[in-house]
Design a protein around this motif. Structure first.
Motif, PDB file in Angstrom:
ATOM      1  N   PHE A   1       0.748  -0.998  -0.152  1.00  0.00           N
ATOM      2  CA  PHE A   1      -0.103  -0.027  -0.051  1.00  0.00           C
ATOM      3  C   PHE A   1       0.878   1.332  -0.082  1.00  0.00           C
ATOM      4  O   PHE A   1       0.373   2.494  -0.298  1.00  0.00           O
ATOM      5  N   THR A   2       2.101   1.315   0.380  1.00  0.00           N
ATOM      6  CA  THR A   2       3.025   2.287   0.304  1.00  0.00           C
ATOM      7  C   THR A   2       3.337   2.496  -1.231  1.00  0.00           C
ATOM      8  O   THR A   2       3.847   3.611  -1.376  1.00  0.00           O
TER       9      THR A   2
ATOM     10  N   PRO B   1      -3.046   5.716  -3.408  1.00  0.00           N
ATOM     11  CA  PRO B   1      -4.610   5.468  -3.146  1.00  0.00           C
ATOM     12  C   PRO B   1      -5.360   6.222  -4.203  1.00  0.00           C
ATOM     13  O   PRO B   1      -6.813   5.657  -4.216  1.00  0.00           O
ATOM     14  N   ARG B   2      -5.097   7.254  -4.868  1.00  0.00           N
ATOM     15  CA  ARG B   2      -6.095   7.791  -5.732  1.00  0.00           C
ATOM     16  C   ARG B   2      -6.122   7.276  -6.965  1.00  0.00           C
ATOM     17  O   ARG B   2      -6.901   7.657  -7.775  1.00  0.00           O
TER      18      ARG B   2
ATOM     19  N   GLU C   1     -10.078  -1.717 -12.806  1.00  0.00           N
ATOM     20  CA  GLU C   1     -10.565  -0.405 -12.250  1.00  0.00           C
ATOM     21  C   GLU C   1     -10.817  -0.313 -10.765  1.00  0.00           C
ATOM     22  O   GLU C   1     -11.269   0.546 -10.333  1.00  0.00           O
ATOM     23  N   ARG C   2     -10.083  -1.315 -10.012  1.00  0.00           N
ATOM     24  CA  ARG C   2     -10.294  -1.112  -8.553  1.00  0.00           C
ATOM     25  C   ARG C   2      -9.254  -0.100  -8.213  1.00  0.00           C
ATOM     26  O   ARG C   2      -8.275  -0.059  -8.740  1.00  0.00           O
ATOM     27  N   TYR C   3      -9.329   0.403  -6.912  1.00  0.00           N
ATOM     28  CA  TYR C   3      -8.378   1.190  -6.204  1.00  0.00           C
ATOM     29  C   TYR C   3      -7.926   0.383  -4.965  1.00  0.00           C
ATOM     30  O   TYR C   3      -8.255  -0.480  -4.471  1.00  0.00           O
ATOM     31  N   PRO C   4      -6.723   0.834  -4.727  1.00  0.00           N
ATOM     32  CA  PRO C   4      -6.013   0.088  -3.386  1.00  0.00           C
ATOM     33  C   PRO C   4      -6.852  -0.273  -2.169  1.00  0.00           C
ATOM     34  O   PRO C   4      -6.787  -1.148  -1.620  1.00  0.00           O
TER      35      PRO C   4
ATOM     36  N   GLN D   1      -4.132  -9.234  -2.324  1.00  0.00           N
ATOM     37  CA  GLN D   1      -4.393  -8.851  -3.822  1.00  0.00           C
ATOM     38  C   GLN D   1      -3.357  -7.630  -3.960  1.00  0.00           C
ATOM     39  O   GLN D   1      -2.881  -7.572  -5.168  1.00  0.00           O
ATOM     40  N   ALA D   2      -3.274  -6.678  -2.997  1.00  0.00           N
ATOM     41  CA  ALA D   2      -2.351  -5.503  -3.495  1.00  0.00           C
ATOM     42  C   ALA D   2      -0.852  -6.075  -3.719  1.00  0.00           C
ATOM     43  O   ALA D   2      -0.274  -5.340  -4.404  1.00  0.00           O
ATOM     44  N   GLN D   3      -0.381  -7.019  -2.887  1.00  0.00           N
ATOM     45  CA  GLN D   3       0.854  -7.391  -3.086  1.00  0.00           C
ATOM     46  C   GLN D   3       1.144  -8.002  -4.534  1.00  0.00           C
ATOM     47  O   GLN D   3       2.214  -7.752  -5.384  1.00  0.00           O
TER      48      GLN D   3
END
Length: 262
Positions: free
Chosen positions: A98-99, A103-104, A150-153, A160-162
């Motif tokens: 997440f870093t 996030p935008r 089209e998802r956001y963090p 999933q983010a990793q």
């Protein structure tokens, strides 16, 4: 696996911080090499020198002494051919995804950024290439592009983010991927998914080298070809993953393995 040519080397790497009584040797005369197509794991406890060594090998920090080469070129300052090659042909996967994801931005925009920088969106062909590449990379790590692009963090789980971060690292077809504790911020199920993603990448791109910095021997056992064990800045053991984990020679390595099995 058959090892390819040497891609990255460190020779006589030493990093000293402070002076006089406050002098600390963080990395002490380390020799290391990574071959094309190889997965090398750097393991050791907190303060062992893993992160300091990684920063030196990536040209982010200058060592007190020693030399680093990448693809046959010396890495000696930001204008050197080796440093420029590293920036062009390596990618990083950080501990906390997440870093590294804005996030935008949507997943698509975050993933497309590296190729946008390299190619620019100055032609329809570039735009089509970027779109194709994002879909291929996301699919390779086991995420459906139709569902995730089209998802956001904030809409992603840690695992999933990793995997998005790993897919983003693939966008420029790097020769080297460096993953710094890539599993430590996710749960057990997500760890398995990320391991499967990395295994799929290695199968699809057998020429790509991977360095994994980790304290998790379960992760290392699943993915590494070779292991380097660091303790107080020194290499205390190195060899094939099978030999180091099953027939450790150094007392410190045996202690690490014993602690992991508790």
């Amino acid at each position: 696996m058959t090892e390819g040519q040497i891609l990255l080397t460190g020779r006589g790497i030493q990093q000293v911080f402070g002076k006089g009584r406050g002098r600390q040797i963080a990395v002490d005369e380390v020799n290391i090499e990574v071959h094309s197509g190889q997965c090398l794991a750097l393991i050791g406890g907190s303060g062992s020198g893993k992160s300091t060594l990684m920063r030196i090998l990536l040209g982010l920090d200058k060592p007190t002494s020693g030399v680093v080469t990448f693809d046959g070129e010396l890495v000696e300052g930001r204008r050197s051919a080796g440093y420029q090659a590293l920036r062009r042909d390596s990618s990083l996967v950080f501990q906390n995804p997440f870093t590294s994801l804005d996030p935008r931005w949507t997943v698509f925009r975050s993933m497309a950024e590296p190729l946008n920088i390299r190619l620019g969106r100055h032609s329809r062909k570039n735009s089509l290439d970027i779109d194709r590449k994002t879909r291929e990379s996301l699919s390779l790590v086991g995420l459906d592009p139709a569902e995730f692009l089209e998802r956001y963090p904030a809409d992603l789980s840690g695992g999933q983010a990793q995997r998005v971060a790993v897919a983003r690292a693939l966008m420029t077809d790097p020769k080297l991927i460096v993953a710094d504790e890539p599993m430590s911020a996710v749960d057990v199920v997500a760890r398995l998914q990320i391991l499967e993603a990395l295994a799929a990448i290695r199968q699809a791109r057998p020429e790509t080298s991977v360095i994994v910095i980790s304290h998790d021997l379960g992760v290392v056992q699943r993915i590494a070809d070779r292991i380097v064990v660091l303790h107080e800045g020194k290499v205390v053991e190195s060899g094939s993953a099978n030999d180091v984990l099953n027939r450790p020679k150094a007392v410190y390595t045996r202690e690490l393995i014993a602690a992991a099995s508790l």
